[in-house]
Design an enzyme around this catalytic site. Structure first.
Site, PDB file in Angstrom:
ATOM      1  N   ASN A 235       0.853  -1.195   0.000  1.00 50.55           N
ATOM      2  CA  ASN A 235       0.000   0.000   0.000  1.00 50.55           C
ATOM      3  C   ASN A 235       0.887   1.242   0.000  1.00 50.55           C
ATOM      4  OD1 ASN A 235       0.464   0.919   2.865  1.00 50.55           O
ATOM      5  ND2 ASN A 235      -0.306  -1.157   3.225  1.00 50.55           N
ATOM      6  N   LYS A 314       8.741 -17.634  -9.288  1.00 46.90           N
ATOM      7  CA  LYS A 314       8.208 -16.437  -9.932  1.00 46.90           C
ATOM      8  C   LYS A 314       7.150 -16.820 -10.962  1.00 46.90           C
ATOM      9  CE  LYS A 314       9.498 -12.544 -12.716  1.00 46.90           C
ATOM     10  NZ  LYS A 314      10.370 -12.145 -13.807  1.00 46.90           N
ATOM     11  N   LYS A 364     -15.123   2.638  13.977  1.00 45.62           N
ATOM     12  CA  LYS A 364     -13.909   1.863  14.253  1.00 45.62           C
ATOM     13  C   LYS A 364     -13.536   1.934  15.734  1.00 45.62           C
ATOM     14  CE  LYS A 364     -11.742   1.547  10.118  1.00 45.62           C
ATOM     15  NZ  LYS A 364     -10.903   2.017   9.031  1.00 45.62           N
TER      16      LYS A 364
HETATM   17  N1  CTP Z   1      -5.003  -2.682  11.840  1.00 50.85           N
HETATM   18  C1  CTP Z   1      -4.414  -3.781  12.426  1.00 50.85           C
HETATM   19  N2  CTP Z   1      -4.454  -4.995  11.834  1.00 50.85           N
HETATM   20  C2  CTP Z   1      -5.089  -5.170  10.655  1.00 50.85           C
HETATM   21  C3  CTP Z   1      -5.714  -4.067  10.037  1.00 50.85           C
HETATM   22  C4  CTP Z   1      -5.652  -2.824  10.651  1.00 50.85           C
HETATM   23  O1  CTP Z   1      -3.841  -3.637  13.487  1.00 50.85           O
HETATM   24  N3  CTP Z   1      -5.097  -6.387  10.084  1.00 50.85           N
HETATM   25  C5  CTP Z   1      -4.962  -1.397  12.528  1.00 50.85           C
HETATM   26  C6  CTP Z   1      -4.235  -0.279  11.799  1.00 50.85           C
HETATM   27  O2  CTP Z   1      -2.879  -0.194  12.212  1.00 50.85           O
HETATM   28  C7  CTP Z   1      -5.015   0.948  12.244  1.00 50.85           C
HETATM   29  C8  CTP Z   1      -6.405   0.433  12.468  1.00 50.85           C
HETATM   30  O3  CTP Z   1      -6.288  -0.973  12.650  1.00 50.85           O
HETATM   31  O4  CTP Z   1      -4.534   1.455  13.476  1.00 50.85           O
HETATM   32  C9  CTP Z   1      -7.390   0.707  11.394  1.00 50.85           C
HETATM   33  O5  CTP Z   1      -6.885   0.326  10.156  1.00 50.85           O
HETATM   34  P1  CTP Z   1      -7.777   0.440   8.860  1.00 50.85           P
HETATM   35  O6  CTP Z   1      -7.106  -0.239   7.723  1.00 50.85           O
HETATM   36  O7  CTP Z   1      -8.239   1.845   8.677  1.00 50.85           O
HETATM   37  O8  CTP Z   1      -9.057  -0.373   9.355  1.00 50.85           O
HETATM   38  P2  CTP Z   1      -9.573  -1.799   9.093  1.00 50.85           P
HETATM   39  O9  CTP Z   1      -9.777  -2.474  10.393  1.00 50.85           O
HETATM   40  O10 CTP Z   1      -8.729  -2.499   8.121  1.00 50.85           O
HETATM   41  O11 CTP Z   1     -11.007  -1.463   8.520  1.00 50.85           O
HETATM   42  P3  CTP Z   1     -11.467  -1.153   7.000  1.00 50.85           P
HETATM   43  O12 CTP Z   1     -10.422  -1.669   6.100  1.00 50.85           O
HETATM   44  O13 CTP Z   1     -12.749  -1.847   6.922  1.00 50.85           O
HETATM   45  O14 CTP Z   1     -11.630   0.342   6.942  1.00 50.85           O
END
Ligand code: CTP
Length: 428
Positions: A235, A314, A364
Site C-alpha cells: 500500500n 516467480k 472503528k
Molecule cells: N489494523 C491492524 N491490523 C489489521 C488491520 C488494521 O492492526 N489487520 C490497525 C491499523 O494499524 C489501524 C487500524 O487498525 O490502526 C485501522 O486500520 P484500517 O485499515 O483503517 O481499518 P480496518 O480495520 O482495516 O477497517 P477497514 O479496512 O474496513 O476500513
C-alpha cells in the site's frame, strides 16, 4: 504545552566543517526542535550568518557588542529574547537561560580551550559559562591538533564537568591529511541531542520530559504480502506519521519501540526499531513486546488480505491469460492488542478513510475498543498517505479534536498531547 518546540542553540566556530552545521540546523528543524544559531567571528569567514538565519528562521548572534549583536536577519519571532536591540551585555544571559541545550559544532581547539579555562571573550564562550542547560561539543580540527595533549587535556576537563563530547570521526581532512579530526556526521550529532534532551529533566514543563516513565510502542509503514518470490501486495503508506510519533515520544522522554513495515526512512534517534514485512511478522513483534507498554500507537497501514497460496517460484507471463489471486483475511492486530493489553495501557488506532471519515472512524473506535482513533481522510490531495503533511481528527468516546493541515512532526506532538490528556483523565 507539548507542541512548543524546544530551543536548541547551535554554536558554530570557525572551521571548514562550519558548512556541515547548516545541515545540522536543518536536521534539528526536521526533528521538531527550534534551533537558534550563535557564530564566532571566525565562523563568519566560512559561512554567512544569513544562511543560518534563513534556515532557522531566527536572527543569528555573532557578537557580544552593541549593534553587531544579532545581525544576520531582521526576521525574528516575537519572543524578544535576543531581539529588539536588547543590550548585548544581558543578551547572552537571556540566550543562556532560555535554551534547553547548547551544542557546539564544529568546536575548534580554541573554543574547547576557552570553555575548559572559563574564558569569556565572545558571545559563545560567555553563553557557555552562563547556561545551566546540557552542553554538547562536536570537535573538528587537524589530526595533530586533535591528538595534542593540550587539546586532549581540555577535552578531559570538559568531560569531567559533564559536557558530552561527540568524538570526531576518521577520514580525509580538509588539510589533506588522513586521521581523526573530522566533524561527526550531523545526523549523529542530532541523535546525541535527542538523547540528551530526552534524559534531561530540564525540558520538563515545556514539552520535554512529559513522557518520561512511559513505554510507547508504535507501528508504522505498510505491510507487504507476497504473491510470489518477487512480487507483493502493498500500500502507499510512507511510514512518516508513525516515525514522527516515535521520534516525538522519544524526544519527550519515553522509551520507544517502533515496529516498522518497510519504509525508506532513517531510524529515529534513540528509538529501538524492529523491521518486519508481513502482517504476521508485525503481529508477532507487537505481541512479544505488548506487556512492557503503557501506550500503543498503531499507525501502520496493515494489509487486510494476504494471498492464500503464495507461488513458490516467480509467476510467468504464460500468454496473456487473466490471473486470479485468491485472498484470505489477515488478523486484526489492533483488536488483539486491545484484548490482551495490561490494565492502564492506552491504545490509539489510526483510520485511513476515503469517505465519511469521521463516521467511519467513530465506528472503528467502537468496534475495536480502542481509547482513541486518529482519522485521516486519505482521499484529499497533499495530506495523509505518502505525504509530508497530514490533517484529521482525534476521536475518543468523549469527543473529537480537529487537527487542521499541519506537518506530520507537528501532528505527532498534537497526538501525544491528546494521549497525555487521556492518561490524566484515566487517573482521575
Ligand atoms: N489494523 C491492524 N491490523 C489489521 C488491520 C488494521 O492492526 N489487520 C490497525 C491499523 O494499524 C489501524 C487500524 O487498525 O490502526 C485501522 O486500520 P484500517 O485499515 O483503517 O481499518 P480496518 O480495520 O482495516 O477497517 P477497514 O479496512 O474496513 O476500513
Amino acid at each position: 504545552m507539548g507542541t512548543e518546540r524546544l530551543k536548541v542553540t547551535v554554536g558554530v566556530c570557525g572551521g571548514i566543517a562550519a558548512y556541515k552545521s547548516v545541515e545540522l540546523v536543518r536536521l534539528l528543524q526536521d526533528a521538531g526542535y527550534d534551533p537558534h544559531v550563535v557564530m564566532t567571528a571566525a565562523a563568519e569567514e566560512f559561512v554567512r550568518p544569513l544562511t543560518f538565519a534563513a534556515i532557522s528562521g531566527h536572527k543569528v548572534i555573532t557578537s557580544l557588542w552593541g549593534e553587531e549583536a544579532g545581525t544576520g536577519s531582521s526576521e525574528d519571532d516575537s519572543s524578544g529574547e535576543s531581539g529588539g536591540g536588547a543590550p548585548s551585555s544581558i543578551e547572552h544571559i537571556q540566550a543562556a537561560q532560555s535554551t534547553k541545550l547548547l551544542v557546539v559544532a564544529p568546536a575548534t581547539a580554541n573554543m574547547l580551550a576557552k570553555f575548559a579555562h572559563g574564558l569569556a571573550d565572545d558571545f559563545l564562550s560567555t553563553m557557555y559559562l552562563a547556561t545551566t542547560a546540557p552542553v554538547i561539543v562536536a570537535p573538528a580540527m587537524n589530526v595533530n591538533m586533535w591528538e595534542h595533549p593540550a587539546v586532549q587535556a581540555n577535552v578531559a576537563t570538559l568531560r569531567a564537568r559533564g559536557v558530552k563530547v561527540i568524538e570526531p570521526g576518521s577520514g580525509y581532512l580538509a588539510c589533506g591529511m588522513v586521521g581523526g579530526g573530522r566533524l561527526a556526521e550531523p545526523a549523529a550529532i542530532v541523535d546525541a541531542i535527542v538523547e540528551t534532551l530526552a534524559e534531561s529533566t530540564k525540558g520538563a514543563g515545556s514539552g520535554g520530559g512529559d513522557f518520561t516513565g512511559e513505554t510507547v510502542l508504535v507501528t508504522a509503514g505498510g505491510t507487504r504480502e507476497a504473491i510470489d518470490p518477487v512480487r507483493f501486495i502493498g500500500n502507499r503508506s510512507s511510514g512518516r506519521m508513525g516515525y514522527a510519533v516515535a521520534a516525538a515520544a522519544r524526544r519527550r522522554g519515553a522509551k520507544v519501540v517502533l515496529i516498522s513495515a518497510p519504509t525508506g526512512l532513517p531510524c529515529p534517534a534513540g528509538v529501538e526499531v524492529e523491521q518486519v514485512v508481513t502482517v504476521e511478522d508485525m503481529r508477532a513483534a507487537v505481541m512479544a513486546r505488548l506487556n512492557e507498554m503503557t501506550v500503543v500507537v498503531m499507525a501502520a497501514a496493515v494489509s487486510d488480505y494476504r494471498v492464500k497460496d503464495v507461488a513458490g517460484q516467480k509467476m510467468k507471463r504464460e500468454g496473456a491469460q487473466a490471473v486470479s489471486l485468491e485472498l484470505a483475511g489477515t488478523v486484526d492486530i489492533l483488536r488483539e492488542v486491545v484484548g490482551r493489553r495490561r490494565d492502564g495501557t492506552l491504545v490509539v488506532g489510526f483510520a485511513a478513510e476515503t469517505e465519511n471519515a469521521v463516521a467511519n472512524g467513530r465506528a472503528k473506535l467502537e468496534r475495536k475498543g480502542v481509547d482513541a482513533v486518529v482519522v485521516n481522510d486519505v482521499s484529499k490531495d497533499g495530506v495523509g498517505f505518502d505525504s509530508e503533511q497530514n490533517a484529521g481528527s482525534f476521536l475518543t468516546k468523549e469527543g473529537a479534536v480537529e487537527f487542521p493541515v499541519m506537518s506530520k512532526t507537528e501532528m505527532a506532538e498534537r497526538i501525544l498531547d491528546e494521549v497525555l490528556k487521556l492518561r490524566e483523565g484515566a487517573e482521575h
